[in-house]
Write a protein that holds these residues in place. Structure first.
Motif, mmCIF file in Angstrom:
data_model
loop_
_atom_site.group_PDB
_atom_site.id
_atom_site.type_symbol
_atom_site.label_atom_id
_atom_site.label_comp_id
_atom_site.label_asym_id
_atom_site.label_seq_id
_atom_site.Cartn_x
_atom_site.Cartn_y
_atom_site.Cartn_z
ATOM 1 N N HIS A 77 0.770 -1.254 0.025
ATOM 2 C CA HIS A 77 -0.099 0.009 -0.066
ATOM 3 C C HIS A 77 0.736 1.315 0.008
ATOM 4 C CE1 HIS A 77 -3.319 -2.589 0.644
ATOM 5 N NE2 HIS A 77 -2.970 -3.177 1.920
ATOM 6 N N ARG A 78 1.910 1.407 -0.678
ATOM 7 C CA ARG A 78 2.839 2.464 -0.871
ATOM 8 C C ARG A 78 3.599 2.954 0.282
ATOM 9 N NH1 ARG A 78 -1.225 6.503 -4.263
ATOM 10 N NH2 ARG A 78 -1.815 5.049 -6.000
ATOM 11 N N GLU A 79 3.734 1.905 1.418
ATOM 12 C CA GLU A 79 4.600 2.099 2.488
ATOM 13 C C GLU A 79 5.717 1.038 2.404
ATOM 14 O OE1 GLU A 79 2.585 2.407 6.383
ATOM 15 O OE2 GLU A 79 1.102 3.331 5.602
ATOM 16 N N SER A 80 6.749 1.500 2.442
ATOM 17 C CA SER A 80 8.028 0.720 2.557
ATOM 18 C C SER A 80 8.559 0.596 3.799
ATOM 19 C CB SER A 80 8.971 1.233 1.615
ATOM 20 O OG SER A 80 10.389 0.497 1.548
ATOM 21 N N ARG A 81 8.968 -0.663 4.085
ATOM 22 C CA ARG A 81 9.597 -0.998 5.301
ATOM 23 C C ARG A 81 10.656 -1.899 5.138
ATOM 24 N NH1 ARG A 81 7.394 -3.806 10.984
ATOM 25 N NH2 ARG A 81 9.011 -3.727 11.926
ATOM 26 N N THR A 82 11.858 -1.630 5.967
ATOM 27 C CA THR A 82 12.910 -2.442 5.873
ATOM 28 C C THR A 82 13.131 -3.292 6.950
ATOM 29 O OG1 THR A 82 14.310 -0.519 4.570
ATOM 30 C CG2 THR A 82 15.555 -2.257 5.718
ATOM 31 N N TYR A 83 13.397 -4.773 6.651
ATOM 32 C CA TYR A 83 13.484 -5.903 7.765
ATOM 33 C C TYR A 83 15.071 -6.212 7.566
ATOM 34 C CZ TYR A 83 8.604 -5.712 7.414
ATOM 35 O OH TYR A 83 7.189 -5.410 7.454
ATOM 36 N N LYS A 84 15.602 -6.405 8.668
ATOM 37 C CA LYS A 84 16.971 -6.668 8.947
ATOM 38 C C LYS A 84 17.115 -8.127 9.793
ATOM 39 C CE LYS A 84 18.608 -2.058 8.609
ATOM 40 N NZ LYS A 84 19.352 -0.967 9.102
ATOM 41 N N ALA A 85 18.155 -8.728 9.978
ATOM 42 C CA ALA A 85 18.338 -9.742 10.718
ATOM 43 C C ALA A 85 17.821 -9.527 11.965
ATOM 44 C CB ALA A 85 19.898 -10.071 10.937
ATOM 45 N N GLY A 86 16.950 -10.811 12.360
ATOM 46 C CA GLY A 86 16.022 -10.912 13.564
ATOM 47 C C GLY A 86 14.649 -10.138 13.400
ATOM 48 N N ASP A 87 14.362 -9.714 12.384
ATOM 49 C CA ASP A 87 13.027 -8.904 12.050
ATOM 50 C C ASP A 87 12.269 -10.147 11.558
ATOM 51 O OD1 ASP A 87 13.912 -6.720 13.132
ATOM 52 O OD2 ASP A 87 14.082 -5.738 11.123
ATOM 53 N N VAL A 88 10.899 -10.096 11.748
ATOM 54 C CA VAL A 88 9.852 -10.898 11.171
ATOM 55 C C VAL A 88 8.983 -10.015 10.368
ATOM 56 C CG1 VAL A 88 7.795 -12.469 11.845
ATOM 57 C CG2 VAL A 88 10.016 -12.712 13.307
ATOM 58 N N PHE A 89 8.802 -10.292 9.138
ATOM 59 C CA PHE A 89 7.795 -9.859 8.352
ATOM 60 C C PHE A 89 6.645 -10.793 7.931
ATOM 61 C CE2 PHE A 89 10.663 -11.329 5.099
ATOM 62 C CZ PHE A 89 10.315 -12.007 4.260
ATOM 63 N N GLU A 90 5.387 -10.015 7.817
ATOM 64 C CA GLU A 90 4.300 -11.061 7.594
ATOM 65 C C GLU A 90 3.545 -10.436 6.224
ATOM 66 O OE1 GLU A 90 1.701 -10.500 11.114
ATOM 67 O OE2 GLU A 90 3.131 -11.404 12.304
ATOM 68 N N LEU A 91 3.181 -11.257 5.578
ATOM 69 C CA LEU A 91 2.295 -11.014 4.172
ATOM 70 C C LEU A 91 0.987 -11.748 4.530
ATOM 71 C CD1 LEU A 91 5.090 -11.421 1.758
ATOM 72 C CD2 LEU A 91 4.037 -9.186 2.498
ATOM 73 N N GLY A 92 -0.380 -11.084 4.097
ATOM 74 C CA GLY A 92 -1.437 -11.642 4.197
ATOM 75 C C GLY A 92 -1.712 -12.454 2.924
ATOM 76 N N PHE A 93 -2.881 -13.364 2.729
ATOM 77 C CA PHE A 93 -3.181 -14.123 1.629
ATOM 78 C C PHE A 93 -3.538 -13.109 0.470
ATOM 79 C CE2 PHE A 93 -6.844 -15.768 -0.877
ATOM 80 C CZ PHE A 93 -6.238 -16.948 -1.005
ATOM 81 N N LYS A 94 -2.638 -13.378 -0.693
ATOM 82 C CA LYS A 94 -3.057 -12.489 -1.787
ATOM 83 C C LYS A 94 -2.903 -10.998 -1.485
ATOM 84 C CE LYS A 94 -5.798 -15.391 -4.548
ATOM 85 N NZ LYS A 94 -6.905 -15.425 -5.849
ATOM 86 N N GLU A 95 -2.032 -10.482 -0.542
ATOM 87 C CA GLU A 95 -1.596 -9.154 -0.332
ATOM 88 C C GLU A 95 -0.485 -8.839 -1.261
ATOM 89 O OE1 GLU A 95 -1.226 -6.694 3.593
ATOM 90 O OE2 GLU A 95 0.323 -8.241 3.662
ATOM 91 N N VAL A 96 -0.974 -7.978 -2.047
ATOM 92 C CA VAL A 96 0.115 -7.361 -3.233
ATOM 93 C C VAL A 96 1.073 -6.473 -2.612
ATOM 94 C CG1 VAL A 96 0.115 -5.794 -5.089
ATOM 95 C CG2 VAL A 96 -1.994 -7.243 -4.675
ATOM 96 N N HIS A 97 2.307 -7.050 -3.126
ATOM 97 C CA HIS A 97 3.462 -6.224 -2.431
ATOM 98 C C HIS A 97 4.753 -6.302 -3.255
ATOM 99 C CE1 HIS A 97 3.972 -10.476 -1.686
ATOM 100 N NE2 HIS A 97 5.428 -10.252 -1.604
#
Length: 89
Positions: free
Chosen positions: A52-72
């Motif tokens: 949704h036009r928001e960028s986030r950086t994930y580094k070692a130790g970070d967890v990211f989540e994506l929803g079902f069919k979430e456009v990214h």
């Protein structure tokens, strides 16, 4: 978060055993979606994810989540990225 804590999180949320994914330095993927939910723990390097036009950086130790069919979209740092990913239908 470490791998043991991540494994406990996956079990608690009903996700299967994760697989290791490695992406090349300075690579990326344009807008796309997956027919499943994702939980992933970054082990090395970094990944930028735009939702949704928001960028986030994930580094070692970070967890990211994506929803079902979430456009990214995603892009990988100069060292690439390695992460453990679990997918749930």
């Amino acid at each position: 978060m470490n791998t043991e804590q991540f494994q406990l999180l996956l079990e608690r949320e009903g996700f299967p055993e994760p697989v290791e994914v490695q992406q090349a330095p300075n690579g990326g993927l344009g807008n796309h979606e997956h027919p499943f939910e994702v939980r992933a723990l970054v082990i090395e390097g970094n990944i930028d994810i735009v939702i949704h036009r928001e960028s986030r950086t994930y580094k070692a130790g970070d967890v990211f989540e994506l929803g079902f069919k979430e456009v990214h979209s995603e892009s990988y740092g100069p060292e690439g990225v390695k992460y453990l990913a679990s997918r749930k239908q």
